[in-house]
Design a protein around this motif. Structure first.
Motif, short mmCIF file in Angstrom:
data_model
loop_
_atom_site.label_atom_id
_atom_site.label_comp_id
_atom_site.label_asym_id
_atom_site.label_seq_id
_atom_site.Cartn_x
_atom_site.Cartn_y
_atom_site.Cartn_z
N ILE A 1 0.88 -1.16 0.00
CA ILE A 1 0.00 0.00 0.00
C ILE A 1 0.92 1.21 0.00
CG2 ILE A 1 -1.82 1.28 1.19
CD1 ILE A 1 -2.61 -1.38 2.56
N LEU A 2 0.97 1.91 -1.12
CA LEU A 2 1.87 3.05 -1.27
C LEU A 2 1.16 4.33 -0.83
CD1 LEU A 2 4.59 4.22 -2.27
CD2 LEU A 2 3.56 4.35 -4.56
N ALA A 3 1.72 4.99 0.18
CA ALA A 3 1.07 6.20 0.71
C ALA A 3 2.09 7.11 1.38
CB ALA A 3 -0.02 5.82 1.71
N LEU B 1 -0.52 -4.08 -5.65
CA LEU B 1 -0.31 -2.71 -5.17
C LEU B 1 -1.65 -2.02 -4.96
CD1 LEU B 1 1.51 -0.17 -4.68
CD2 LEU B 1 1.36 0.22 -7.17
N VAL B 2 -1.77 -1.27 -3.85
CA VAL B 2 -2.95 -0.46 -3.58
C VAL B 2 -2.51 1.00 -3.46
CG1 VAL B 2 -4.85 0.00 -1.98
CG2 VAL B 2 -4.08 -2.36 -2.35
N SER C 1 8.44 4.74 -10.44
CA SER C 1 9.14 3.55 -10.88
C SER C 1 8.55 2.30 -10.21
CB SER C 1 10.63 3.68 -10.56
OG SER C 1 11.33 2.52 -10.93
N PHE C 2 8.26 2.40 -8.92
CA PHE C 2 7.66 1.30 -8.16
C PHE C 2 6.32 0.92 -8.78
CE2 PHE C 2 5.42 -0.05 -4.10
CZ PHE C 2 6.17 -1.20 -3.87
N VAL C 3 5.48 1.91 -9.08
CA VAL C 3 4.17 1.67 -9.69
C VAL C 3 4.34 1.02 -11.07
CG1 VAL C 3 2.11 2.79 -10.65
CG2 VAL C 3 3.00 3.49 -8.40
N LYS C 4 5.20 1.56 -11.91
CA LYS C 4 5.41 1.02 -13.25
C LYS C 4 5.85 -0.45 -13.20
CE LYS C 4 6.75 5.26 -15.63
NZ LYS C 4 7.83 5.97 -16.32
N ASP C 5 6.66 -0.78 -12.22
CA ASP C 5 7.14 -2.16 -12.10
C ASP C 5 6.01 -3.15 -11.89
OD1 ASP C 5 9.74 -1.39 -12.55
OD2 ASP C 5 10.38 -1.56 -10.45
N PHE C 6 4.96 -2.76 -11.17
CA PHE C 6 3.81 -3.66 -10.99
C PHE C 6 3.16 -3.95 -12.34
CE2 PHE C 6 4.36 -2.59 -6.60
CZ PHE C 6 3.95 -3.73 -5.93
N PHE C 7 3.05 -2.93 -13.18
CA PHE C 7 2.47 -3.12 -14.51
C PHE C 7 3.39 -3.98 -15.37
CE2 PHE C 7 -0.02 0.31 -12.90
CZ PHE C 7 -1.25 0.18 -13.51
N GLN C 8 4.68 -3.72 -15.33
CA GLN C 8 5.63 -4.52 -16.12
C GLN C 8 5.64 -5.98 -15.69
OE1 GLN C 8 9.05 -1.98 -15.43
NE2 GLN C 8 8.88 -1.08 -17.47
N HIS D 1 3.00 -7.49 -14.56
CA HIS D 1 1.62 -7.97 -14.80
C HIS D 1 0.85 -8.23 -13.51
CE1 HIS D 1 3.12 -8.44 -18.87
NE2 HIS D 1 4.07 -9.24 -18.41
N LYS D 2 1.14 -7.48 -12.45
CA LYS D 2 0.50 -7.69 -11.16
C LYS D 2 -0.68 -6.76 -10.97
CE LYS D 2 4.70 -9.38 -9.00
NZ LYS D 2 5.71 -9.16 -7.94
N PRO D 3 -1.68 -7.19 -10.20
CA PRO D 3 -2.85 -6.34 -9.95
C PRO D 3 -2.48 -5.04 -9.24
CG PRO D 3 -3.29 -8.61 -9.29
CD PRO D 3 -1.83 -8.53 -9.60
N VAL D 4 -3.18 -3.97 -9.65
CA VAL D 4 -3.04 -2.65 -9.05
C VAL D 4 -4.45 -2.13 -8.79
CG1 VAL D 4 -2.25 -0.27 -9.39
CG2 VAL D 4 -0.85 -2.19 -10.23
#
Length: 182
Positions: free
Chosen positions: A7-9, A71-72, A91-98, A100-103
């Motif tokens: 959970i990124l905040a 990632l939330v 960069s952290f957020v983009k890595d979840f997409f790269q 293929h993980k749920p966001v």
């Protein structure tokens, strides 16, 4: 099966949009870490004033998307505005997409997705006040309680949290989504 969720905040997140998903994830028997650029604790915004402080589990520079299953991104006005200009956060957020993980992002949280350049051609929702920003970034925005697009879960406001939490868990249980990418 055990899952680890990030959970990124940072200071100024909307309290219910972090507390409710975190509690719901932990009810599944999963681990939910609050990740922040700051160590120690971060303070919530609770509708009209500052809320409680929450302990940071991990500092942003010490983790990677490969440590987590999903990632939330909670909203609030201040929190996403701070994170969307933080290169480590993007960069952290983009890595979840790269990977293929749920966001899952709620309220103003999708502002971070705009700066991470992951919304073009994607179907999503958000608080109405940033709908134009999302459309300008190439997203297909709609005014719905919850929208799911290939592992990306979005909702509008705290009143949508029950639907948001349920869809977030459903997508995490499904695991990686090959279409979930940059």
């Amino acid at each position: 099966m055990s899952k680890n969720i990030a959970i990124l905040a940072t200071n100024g997140f909307e309290e219910s949009e972090l507390a409710s998903p975190k509690e719901y994830l932990e009810q599944q028997g999963w681990t939910a870490h609050i990740i922040s650029p700051e160590s120690g604790s971060i303070r919530a915004w609770a509708e009209k004033d500052w809320g409680k402080s929450y302990n940071v589990d991990k500092i942003l520079g010490e983790v990677s998307a490969s440590d987590y299953d999903a990632l939330v991104l909670p909203g609030g006005v201040i929190n996403p505005d701070q994170l969307r200009t933080n290169e480590k956060a993007l960069s952290f957020v983009k890595d979840f997409f790269q990977q293929h993980k749920p966001v899952a992002a709620i309220c103003h949280g999708p502002q971070i997705l705009i700066n991470a350049e992951v919304v073009e051609g994607r179907k999503l929702t958000s608080v109405n006040s940033i709908s134009k920003d999302l459309k300008n970034a190439g997203a297909n925005w709609e005014d719905s309680e919850v929208v799911v697009d290939k592992g990306l879960v979005t909702s509008r406001t705290p009143k949508d949290l029950p639907a948001f939490n349920a869809k977030m868990v459903e997508e995490i249980k499904e695991g990686k989504h090959k279409e979930q990418t940059l």
